[in-house]
Design a protein around this motif. Structure first.
Motif, PDB file in Angstrom:
ATOM      1  N   PHE A  84       3.624  20.305   0.872  1.00  0.00           N
ATOM      2  CA  PHE A  84       4.018  20.058   2.255  1.00  0.00           C
ATOM      3  C   PHE A  84       5.434  20.501   2.607  1.00  0.00           C
ATOM      4  N   LEU A  85       6.306  20.632   1.615  1.00  0.00           N
ATOM      5  CA  LEU A  85       7.695  20.983   1.903  1.00  0.00           C
ATOM      6  C   LEU A  85       7.851  22.479   2.094  1.00  0.00           C
ATOM      7  N   ASP A  86       8.653  22.866   3.086  1.00  0.00           N
ATOM      8  CA  ASP A  86       8.865  24.277   3.401  1.00  0.00           C
ATOM      9  C   ASP A  86       9.694  24.997   2.338  1.00  0.00           C
ATOM     10  N   LYS A  87      10.649  24.290   1.757  1.00  0.00           N
ATOM     11  CA  LYS A  87      11.561  24.887   0.776  1.00  0.00           C
ATOM     12  C   LYS A  87      11.504  24.093  -0.514  1.00  0.00           C
ATOM     13  N   SER A  88      12.006  24.696  -1.596  1.00  0.00           N
ATOM     14  CA  SER A  88      12.082  23.981  -2.874  1.00  0.00           C
ATOM     15  C   SER A  88      13.046  22.801  -2.736  1.00  0.00           C
ATOM     16  N   PRO A  89      12.630  21.634  -3.200  1.00  0.00           N
ATOM     17  CA  PRO A  89      13.478  20.445  -3.072  1.00  0.00           C
ATOM     18  C   PRO A  89      14.750  20.507  -3.924  1.00  0.00           C
ATOM     19  N   ILE A  90      15.816  19.949  -3.377  1.00  0.00           N
ATOM     20  CA  ILE A  90      17.089  19.771  -4.080  1.00  0.00           C
ATOM     21  C   ILE A  90      17.346  18.270  -4.065  1.00  0.00           C
ATOM     22  N   ILE A  91      17.372  17.663  -5.254  1.00  0.00           N
ATOM     23  CA  ILE A  91      17.427  16.207  -5.338  1.00  0.00           C
ATOM     24  C   ILE A  91      18.569  15.751  -6.227  1.00  0.00           C
ATOM     25  N   GLY A  92      19.384  14.859  -5.688  1.00  0.00           N
ATOM     26  CA  GLY A  92      20.421  14.193  -6.465  1.00  0.00           C
ATOM     27  C   GLY A  92      19.934  12.799  -6.800  1.00  0.00           C
ATOM     28  N   ILE A  93      19.938  12.460  -8.069  1.00  0.00           N
ATOM     29  CA  ILE A  93      19.460  11.142  -8.496  1.00  0.00           C
ATOM     30  C   ILE A  93      20.645  10.308  -8.962  1.00  0.00           C
ATOM     31  N   VAL A  94      20.821   9.162  -8.317  1.00  0.00           N
ATOM     32  CA  VAL A  94      21.863   8.228  -8.732  1.00  0.00           C
ATOM     33  C   VAL A  94      21.223   7.295  -9.757  1.00  0.00           C
ATOM     34  N   LYS A  95      21.767   7.308 -10.958  1.00  0.00           N
ATOM     35  CA  LYS A  95      21.190   6.561 -12.073  1.00  0.00           C
ATOM     36  C   LYS A  95      21.241   5.053 -11.845  1.00  0.00           C
TER      37      LYS A  95
END
Length: 137
Positions: A84-95
């Motif tokens: 469903f997403l138009d672009k590749s996801p960029i995700i920051g994960i806070v531990k």
């Protein structure tokens, strides 16, 4: 920052940063499987609606997430989201501050590599670090 969603138990909240064109899912406390799935489904709904591909997964205060929910995330949800997403996801994960949850998050993220997707993921100790990194992506 705008609050888009919060469940009754306050274990899941979704925020939108209009100035940075990104979202944030905050999971906290002991979340059950239904609330976990609902939060991720709502996140995808907002990401598609607002054409977002950058986001923060804030696990700082997460104490427990059910194994079945994590398995659903790595298999069912991740595949559906990528369609469903138009672009590749960029995700920051806070531990998470919880050592077990840190390990569980790492295991789920490593399983995403099997999808063959170009998801860009970075882990951070604080929300501020994740926000700054994403604003520059």
């Amino acid at each position: 920052m705008e609050l888009l969603f919060e469940n009754v138990a306050k274990t899941a909240s979704i925020f939108f940063y209009p100035e940075a064109d990104m979202g944030r899912l905050k999971l906290a406390g002991k979340i059950d499987t239904d609330d976990f799935k609902t939060a991720y489904d709502k996140l995808l709904e907002y990401a598609v609606e607002k054409k977002l591909h950058k986001g923060i997964l804030d696990l700082t205060d997460l104490q427990y997430s059910p194994p079945l929910a994590r398995a659903w995330l790595a298999t069912n949800f991740a595949k559906r989201a990528l369609k469903f997403l138009d672009k590749s996801p960029i995700i920051g994960i806070v531990k998470s501050q919880n050592a077990f949850q840190r390990l569980a998050a790492s295991a789920v993220i490593s399983s995403l590599g099997m999808l063959g997707s170009k998801i860009k993921i970075e882990f951070f100790e604080t929300l501020a670090e994740a926000e700054n990194w994403l604003k520059n992506q």
